[in-house]
Design an enzyme around this catalytic site. Structure first.
Site, PDB file in Angstrom:
ATOM      1  N   HIS A  98      -7.426  -5.344  -0.986  1.00  0.00           N
ATOM      2  CA  HIS A  98      -6.221  -4.548  -0.775  1.00  0.00           C
ATOM      3  C   HIS A  98      -5.243  -5.199   0.199  1.00  0.00           C
ATOM      4  CE1 HIS A  98      -3.960  -0.786  -0.803  1.00  0.00           C
ATOM      5  NE2 HIS A  98      -3.892  -0.859   0.511  1.00  0.00           N
ATOM      6  N   SER A 131       0.832  -1.199   0.000  1.00  0.00           N
ATOM      7  CA  SER A 131       0.000   0.000   0.000  1.00  0.00           C
ATOM      8  C   SER A 131       0.873   1.257   0.000  1.00  0.00           C
ATOM      9  CB  SER A 131      -0.969  -0.045   1.183  1.00  0.00           C
ATOM     10  OG  SER A 131      -1.923   0.986   1.111  1.00  0.00           O
ATOM     11  N   ASP A 167       3.948  24.285  -0.459  1.00  0.00           N
ATOM     12  CA  ASP A 167       5.373  24.133  -0.763  1.00  0.00           C
ATOM     13  C   ASP A 167       5.796  22.669  -0.878  1.00  0.00           C
ATOM     14  OD1 ASP A 167       4.980  23.602   1.915  1.00  0.00           O
ATOM     15  OD2 ASP A 167       6.731  24.735   2.629  1.00  0.00           O
TER      16      ASP A 167
END
Length: 433
Positions: A411, A144, A358
Site C-alpha cells: 500500500h 490512499s 445524516d
C-alpha cells in the site's frame, strides 16, 4: 504571510489560508489551513505548473520531506508542489483531545467533525486554488485516503484538476463500511498467513505475548492499556512493504527475565506504544469509519461488529488450541477509546459519530461516468488497506481512468517506489504507456 527557506536542492515556503468551516455557510466561522510549497532550487524563479499532494489517512498531515526524497524528487522536475495539511491535521487547525473541548461538549465536537471528510477537503482545495495557481487547474496526487479525496474532487469540481494521479486510493463508490470490513478481514488473514510462512518462529512468539496479556494487566509507559486486542492490532504493519520484517523484529525480543519473572521488555513496550498511540493523528480513529458513510446509515462501530463474523480472530479461543494468533489492522474499535490516553477524552464524541445517520453522498457516479480529466491509478494487488475488487470496480466506473495493477509494492508503494511509481502514472495519464 509566507516564509521561505532552503533545504538541499529545494526552496520551501510556508503558506497559510483561511477557509470556511462549513462551505455551505461561506460567511460563517472560518478555520486556518497550512500547506508547504516546494520547488527545486534551480527552478525557483520559473513559472511551473502545480501539483497538489493529498496525504493518506484520514488524520495525517502531509509528509515532512527533507530535500527531494521519495516521489518528490521526480515531481520537482516539472512541478511546483503543494503539500497540504488537510483540515484538522498537522498545522491546519488540528483536532485532538486538547483542542476539541474548545467546541464544547461531545455533541458539539461530533457536529464539528462531520465537516472533516473528503467533501470538505475538496472544497478547501478549490477555495485555495485561485490563490495558489492564479486559477489554473492543478495536477492532484492522492495517496490512499488522499485518493478517496481525489475521486470526490472529480465528482465535485473536475474543472479544478488538470490530471489526477491516485496511488492505492480508489474507494468503492457505494459500499457501506460493513462491506469494506467484510472484505478486509480475509485480506488481513492472508497477510498474517504470509508473515508466518516467512517467519514461522513468530507463531509461538505471538502466542506467548498474547497469553501473557490475557493473564496480566499491562500499562505502557505512556498510559496505554495493552490488551490482547491492542496487541493484535499491530497487524496494521503488514500492509506496508517492510511491515512483515518490522513486526518480526518487534516480536523476537519481547520478554526479559526479571526478579518477578518474565515481563515484556521496556524496549518492546516503547516501540509498541509508538505504533499504537493515536496522539499524533486522532482523526484517524475518530472519522475513519465515517469516510465510508454516505447512505444515511450509521457506521455503528462497523469493524467491531463485522469482526464477530470471523471468530478466527478471537485470541482467547485461539489460545485454547495450538493455532497461530491472527493479527488485525486498518480497523478502529471502541476499546481503543478506553486503552489510548490520547483518545479516552473523546470516547463519547466517537460514540456519537458512530451513531449518526445524516451522512451525505461523497461521490457522483454520473459525473464520474462522464469524466474528461486524465486519470491514472496504481492498484496494488491484494492491498491490505484498500480492497482490490472495490478499487477495480471504481476504476471501471470513472470514464477514461487507466490502471496500473501491480504486486511489486504494498500500500505504501508511492513511498517505496517513489520516482518510478510517479513516472508510470504520469505516462499512463498522458497516454504515453
Amino acid at each position: 504571510m509566507t516564509h521561505s527557506y532552503r533545504q538541499p536542492g529545494v526552496v520551501l515556503t510556508d503558506r497559510r489560508f483561511t477557509v470556511p468551516l462549513d462551505h455551505a455557510d461561506p460567511a460563517g466561522e472560518t478555520i486556518e489551513l497550512y500547506a508547504r510549497e516546494v520547488v527545486a532550487s534551480d527552478k525557483a524563479g520559473q513559472d511551473l505548473p502545480w501539483l497538489l499532494y493529498l496525504q493518506g489517512g484520514p488524520g495525517f498531515g502531509a509528509n515532512r520531506f527533507v530535500g527531494r526524497s521519495a516521489w518528490l524528487g521526480r515531481a520537482l522536475k516539472e512541478y511546483r508542489v503543494l503539500l497540504l495539511d488537510q483540515r484538522g491535521t498537522g498545522a491546519s487547525t488540528p483536532a485532538n483531545r486538547q483542542t476539541l473541548p474548545l467546541r464544547g461538549g461531545p455533541a458539539a465536537q461530533a457536529d464539528y467533525l462531520t465537516r472533516f471528510r473528503a467533501d470538505s477537503i475538496v472544497r478547501d482545495c478549490e477555495a485555495i486554488r485561485p490563490q495558489v495557481t492564479g486559477g489554473a487547474p492543478w495536477t492532484v496526487l492522492g495517496q490512499s485516503f488522499g485518493g478517496f479525496c481525489t475521486v470526490a474532487y472529480l465528482s465535485t469540481a473536475p474543472e479544478g484538476i488538470d490530471t489526477a494521479l491516485i496511488t492505492g486510493g480508489l474507494p468503492s463508490l457505494h459500499a457501506h463500511a460493513d462491506d469494506v470490513y467484510r472484505a478486509a478481514y480475509p485480506r488481513v488473514e492472508r497477510k498474517v498467513d504470509a508473515h508466518y510462512a516467512r517467519y514461522p518462529q513468530d507463531v509461538e512468539r505471538a502466542r506467548r505475548i498474547a497469553a501473557h496479556l490475557l493473564d496480566h494487566e499491562v500499562t505502557l509507559p505512556n498510559g496505554y492499556r495493552l490488551t490482547v486486542e491492542a496487541f493484535q492490532s499491530l497487524g496494521i504493519l503488514l500492509g506496508g512493504g517492510e511491515g512483515s520484517h518490522r513486526l518480526h523484529y518487534l516480536l523476537e525480543d519481547a520478554f526479559v527475565r526479571t526478579p518477578a519473572g518474565h515481563e515484556l521488555s521496556d524496549a518492546f513496550q516503547e516501540e509498541v506504544q509508538t505504533l499504537l498511540s493515536y496522539a499524533g493523528h486522532p482523526l484517524y480513529a475518530l472519522v475513519h469509519e465515517a469516510i465510508y458513510a454516505q447512505d444515511h446509515r450509521p457506521t455503528a462501530w462497523s469493524a467491531e461488529r463485522v469482526r464477530g463474523e470471523f471468530p478466527q480472530f478471537d485470541a482467547a479461543k485461539t489460545l485454547t488450541g495450538d493455532g497461530p494468533l491472527l493479527f488485525t489492522g486498518e480497523t478502529i474499535h471502541p476499546w481503543m477509546f478506553d486503552c489510548d490516553p490520547a483518545l479516552r477524552p473523546l470516547k463519547e464524541t466517537a460514540e456519537l459519530l458512530a451513531a449518526r445517520t445524516d451522512w451525505t453522498p461523497l461521490y457522483d457516479a454520473g459525473r464520474l461516468a462522464a469524466n474528461e480529466v486524465p486519470v491514472a491509478a496504481a492498484v496494488y494487488h491484494d492491498d491490505m488497506y484498500v480492497d482490490t475488487a472495490h478499487a477495480l470496480e471504481t476504476a471501471r466506473a470513472i470514464r477514461g481512468l487507466r490502471t496500473w495493477v501491480t504486486d511489486e509494492y504494498e500500500h505504501d508503494g508511492v513511498r517505496a517506489g517513489g520516482p518510478r511509481v510517479l513516472d508510470r502514472l504520469l505516462a499512463l495519464a498522458r497516454d504515453e504507456a
